[in-house]
Design a protein around this motif. Structure first.
Motif, PDB file in Angstrom:
ATOM      1  N   LYS A 223      -7.193  -4.179  -0.372  1.00  0.00           N
ATOM      2  CA  LYS A 223      -8.317  -5.084  -0.111  1.00  0.00           C
ATOM      3  C   LYS A 223      -9.380  -4.384   0.752  1.00  0.00           C
ATOM      4  N   ARG A 224      -8.916  -3.597   1.725  1.00  0.00           N
ATOM      5  CA  ARG A 224      -9.863  -2.858   2.566  1.00  0.00           C
ATOM      6  C   ARG A 224     -10.633  -1.845   1.712  1.00  0.00           C
ATOM      7  N   LEU A 225      -9.928  -1.189   0.801  1.00  0.00           N
ATOM      8  CA  LEU A 225     -10.561  -0.232  -0.097  1.00  0.00           C
ATOM      9  C   LEU A 225     -11.557  -0.929  -1.010  1.00  0.00           C
ATOM     10  N   GLN A 226     -11.188  -2.104  -1.480  1.00  0.00           N
ATOM     11  CA  GLN A 226     -12.075  -2.876  -2.352  1.00  0.00           C
ATOM     12  C   GLN A 226     -13.372  -3.222  -1.618  1.00  0.00           C
ATOM     13  N   GLU A 246      -8.086  -5.537  -8.235  1.00  0.00           N
ATOM     14  CA  GLU A 246      -7.493  -6.874  -8.295  1.00  0.00           C
ATOM     15  C   GLU A 246      -6.159  -6.838  -9.046  1.00  0.00           C
ATOM     16  N   GLU A 247      -6.128  -6.038 -10.119  1.00  0.00           N
ATOM     17  CA  GLU A 247      -4.900  -5.919 -10.911  1.00  0.00           C
ATOM     18  C   GLU A 247      -3.794  -5.268 -10.089  1.00  0.00           C
ATOM     19  N   ARG A 248      -4.155  -4.238  -9.324  1.00  0.00           N
ATOM     20  CA  ARG A 248      -3.150  -3.540  -8.512  1.00  0.00           C
ATOM     21  C   ARG A 248      -2.638  -4.458  -7.409  1.00  0.00           C
ATOM     22  N   ILE A 249      -3.519  -5.233  -6.804  1.00  0.00           N
ATOM     23  CA  ILE A 249      -3.119  -6.165  -5.747  1.00  0.00           C
ATOM     24  C   ILE A 249      -2.141  -7.196  -6.302  1.00  0.00           C
ATOM     25  N   ALA A 250      -2.458  -7.741  -7.470  1.00  0.00           N
ATOM     26  CA  ALA A 250      -1.582  -8.752  -8.071  1.00  0.00           C
ATOM     27  C   ALA A 250      -0.213  -8.169  -8.399  1.00  0.00           C
ATOM     28  N   ASP A 251      -0.190  -6.931  -8.872  1.00  0.00           N
ATOM     29  CA  ASP A 251       1.079  -6.295  -9.217  1.00  0.00           C
ATOM     30  C   ASP A 251       1.941  -6.090  -7.970  1.00  0.00           C
ATOM     31  N   ILE A 252       1.333  -5.611  -6.887  1.00  0.00           N
ATOM     32  CA  ILE A 252       2.094  -5.372  -5.650  1.00  0.00           C
ATOM     33  C   ILE A 252       2.571  -6.698  -5.051  1.00  0.00           C
ATOM     34  N   GLN A 253       1.724  -7.736  -5.112  1.00  0.00           N
ATOM     35  CA  GLN A 253       2.136  -9.039  -4.583  1.00  0.00           C
ATOM     36  C   GLN A 253       3.349  -9.573  -5.339  1.00  0.00           C
ATOM     37  N   ALA A 254       3.387  -9.328  -6.643  1.00  0.00           N
ATOM     38  CA  ALA A 254       4.542  -9.747  -7.442  1.00  0.00           C
ATOM     39  C   ALA A 254       5.792  -8.983  -7.018  1.00  0.00           C
ATOM     40  N   ARG A 255       5.649  -7.709  -6.723  1.00  0.00           N
ATOM     41  CA  ARG A 255       6.797  -6.907  -6.285  1.00  0.00           C
ATOM     42  C   ARG A 255       7.294  -7.355  -4.912  1.00  0.00           C
ATOM     43  N   ILE A 256       6.367  -7.730  -4.042  1.00  0.00           N
ATOM     44  CA  ILE A 256       6.746  -8.176  -2.697  1.00  0.00           C
ATOM     45  C   ILE A 256       7.622  -9.425  -2.782  1.00  0.00           C
ATOM     46  N   ARG A 257       7.272 -10.310  -3.708  1.00  0.00           N
ATOM     47  CA  ARG A 257       8.032 -11.565  -3.813  1.00  0.00           C
ATOM     48  C   ARG A 257       9.475 -11.342  -4.243  1.00  0.00           C
ATOM     49  N   THR A 258       9.727 -10.255  -4.968  1.00  0.00           N
ATOM     50  CA  THR A 258      11.082 -10.020  -5.469  1.00  0.00           C
ATOM     51  C   THR A 258      11.839  -8.955  -4.672  1.00  0.00           C
ATOM     52  N   ALA A 259      11.149  -8.250  -3.789  1.00  0.00           N
ATOM     53  CA  ALA A 259      11.795  -7.174  -3.029  1.00  0.00           C
ATOM     54  C   ALA A 259      12.588  -7.761  -1.860  1.00  0.00           C
ATOM     55  N   PRO A 260      13.679  -7.092  -1.448  1.00  0.00           N
ATOM     56  CA  PRO A 260      14.436  -7.563  -0.277  1.00  0.00           C
ATOM     57  C   PRO A 260      13.581  -7.455   0.981  1.00  0.00           C
TER      58      PRO A 260
END
Length: 509
Positions: A223-226, A246-260
């Protein structure tokens, strides 16, 4: 992040700089291979690094290099496969540049721009960037892409990688390098594919999560880079081949939700101190110094204790750069005082955490600055010895210990210390340069030229190394033993020159 330098002007001084020499880059092997061998990949990276190290915007600052390599090594340790089949030794460094960026070169060389160090608000954000670049290296994106190109296209590609350094001083010089290497055609090949960027994001996410960093730092930095790229009328060249932010942010947010989830690591004081140091090193102009002073004064009012101490350190370092030694010492004393009741910098109880080596190093920088009295220099010898005893693995402190001995006229002791260091760290040209300077003070001319020859050889300047060996052979104080060493080194260097000549002859360049 970019996987290599982008050819774009970053608003540097309008002074012409000699373009990097790309005529002696190594042959990259059989064009029929799908990718480069790890050995050839490393060799290309070393050749490019030799040019980068000679550039004025390479931040040859020991504390910054030490922090980045300690930090980067911790990330690499969390990724067992990152070193690959060649067991790569990663090297992390910084370049002075006002654009927020980072890049990876072939063979495990990874850099961050000074602006990125300053922009990162915590170590998790920095970890997200460096893990991404480690991901490029781990997945061998550079080698795989280079290997798919025709062999006769690799030299122009190397030219383009090097062109960004010239761009800081002269956009015209950079354009000349890029066009000379068919840069307009190669730029499309240099840019990583979107799939490679997504893969580096995925691997980087796994690395920083395994290392215990807050993975939301990757989202925060995207987001800072954006926001930063909105300041440019056109997107930076390296961004054009990346997935939309935006696509990269959404992808990482999805990974955060499933990561331990785990408790994130707290930021080290070293991080905040290095950011302060990078801020001063990025712009040493009168305006830059004034802006930095205003920034540190504002930071002193922040409630965060680490930021307050870092601001005091920054004020001390800024005063040192301006030649105000008393002011530098005063601000450093304040920073140390803010650490109490913790152990002092030279306390045997300190474990090197919480900025201790950095405070010790700045104290030595002040004591060894031009204009200090003999008494202060003699005190520096004692302080350096104590600091080295406390932090024997610190390369910055080791270099300062040698400098303190030289400044105090203890040349024989300095030479002995440097020779011991070289036995442990044979690949550090700086050690040989300092040893050569020590021998020069002692009047040992043959040994001086022999040490310089080793420095040049490590830097890839083999003809210059041979010249130094020739001067050593002609020195009046050369011994029979020295002659034997010179003979052996000349044979080794000539053999290496022949190998490089054969590689160039066999290639299509």
């Amino acid at each position: 992040m970019a996987a290599a330098f982008a050819v774009a002007s970053s608003g540097g001084a309008d002074v012409y700089r000699k373009p990097p020499d790309t005529t002696n880059l190594p042959r990259l092997g059989d064009a029929s291979r799908e990718d480069l061998s790890p050995i050839l990949e490393r060799k290309l990276g070393e050749e490019i690094m030799n040019d980068i190290r000679r550039d004025p915007d390479y931040l040859d600052d020991d504390p910054t290099l030490e922090y980045l390599n300690n930090f980067g090594s911790a990330l690499v340790a969390a990724a067992p496969d990152a070193r690959g089949e060649a067991n790569l030794n990663f090297f992390f460094f910084a370049v002075r540049d006002p654009m927020i960026n980072a890049f990876a070169l072939p063979g495990g060389f990874i850099a961050v721009h000074s602006a990125l160090l300053i922009a990162a608000q915590n170590e998790s954000e920095l970890a997200s960037v460096m893990s991404h670049e480690i991901g490029h290296v781990q997945q061998r994106h550079i080698a795989r892409q280079l290997g798919k190109q025709r062999e006769d296209m690799l030299l122009p590609l190397a030219s383009l990688i090097l062109a960004a350094l010239a761009a800081k001083a002269s956009p015209d010089a950079a354009m000349g390098i890029a066009l000379g290497g068919q840069g307009l055609a190669i730029q499309r090949q240099l840019n990583f594919s979107r799939d490679a960027e997504r893969e580096a994001d995925r691997v980087g996410f796994q690395i920083m999560n395994s290392a215990g960093f807050d993975t939301s730092g990757m989202v925060a930095f995207f987001k800072r880079l954006q926001n930063a790229t909105r300041l440019y009328p056109d997107p930076p060249p390296w961004l054009s081949s990346h997935p939309m932010t935006e696509e990269r942010i959404a992808d990482i947010q999805a990974r955060i939700r499933t990561a331990p989830h785990h408790k994130p690591r707290p930021d080290s004081l070293d991080f905040h101190i290095i950011r302060a140091r990078a801020r001063v090193l990025q712009d040493g102009s009168v305006k830059g110094n004034d802006d930095n002073k205003a920034f540190f004064e504002s930071q002193l009012t922040q409630p965060n204790r680490q930021e307050q101490i870092a601001a005091q350190y920054g004020m001390a370092f800024l005063a040192l750069k301006k030649g105000d030694l008393a002011g530098a010492q005063n601000w450093l004393d304040k920073a140390r005082g803010a650490l109490k009741p913790k152990p002092g910098v030279f306390s045997a109880e300190s474990d090197g955490s919480d900025g201790a080596p950095l405070f010790a190093g700045l104290q030595l920088e002040i004591e060894l600055a031009p204009g200090q009295s003999d008494a202060v220099v003699q005190r520096a010898v004692k302080d350096a010895a104590m600091a080295y005893q406390q932090f024997p693995l610190s390369r910055a402190i080791a270099h300062q210990n040698a400098e303190a001995l030289i400044a105090a006229g203890k040349y024989e002791e300095a030479a002995r210390f440097l020779r011991d260091q070289i036995q442990q760290y044979r690949a550090e040209p700086k050690l040989y340069d300092t040893l050569a300077r020590t021998y020069a003070r002692e009047g040992k001319i043959a040994l001086q030229h022999m040490a310089l020859a080793e420095s040049y050889a490590l830097s890839g300047a083999l003809p210059a190394a041979m010249d130094q060996l020739g001067l050593a052979r002609k020195a009046k104080d050369v011994s029979f033993y020295d002659q034997s060493v010179i003979d052996a080194r000349e044979r080794e260097i000539k053999a290496k020159q022949k190998d490089e000549k054969d590689e160039k002859k066999d290639s299509k360049f």
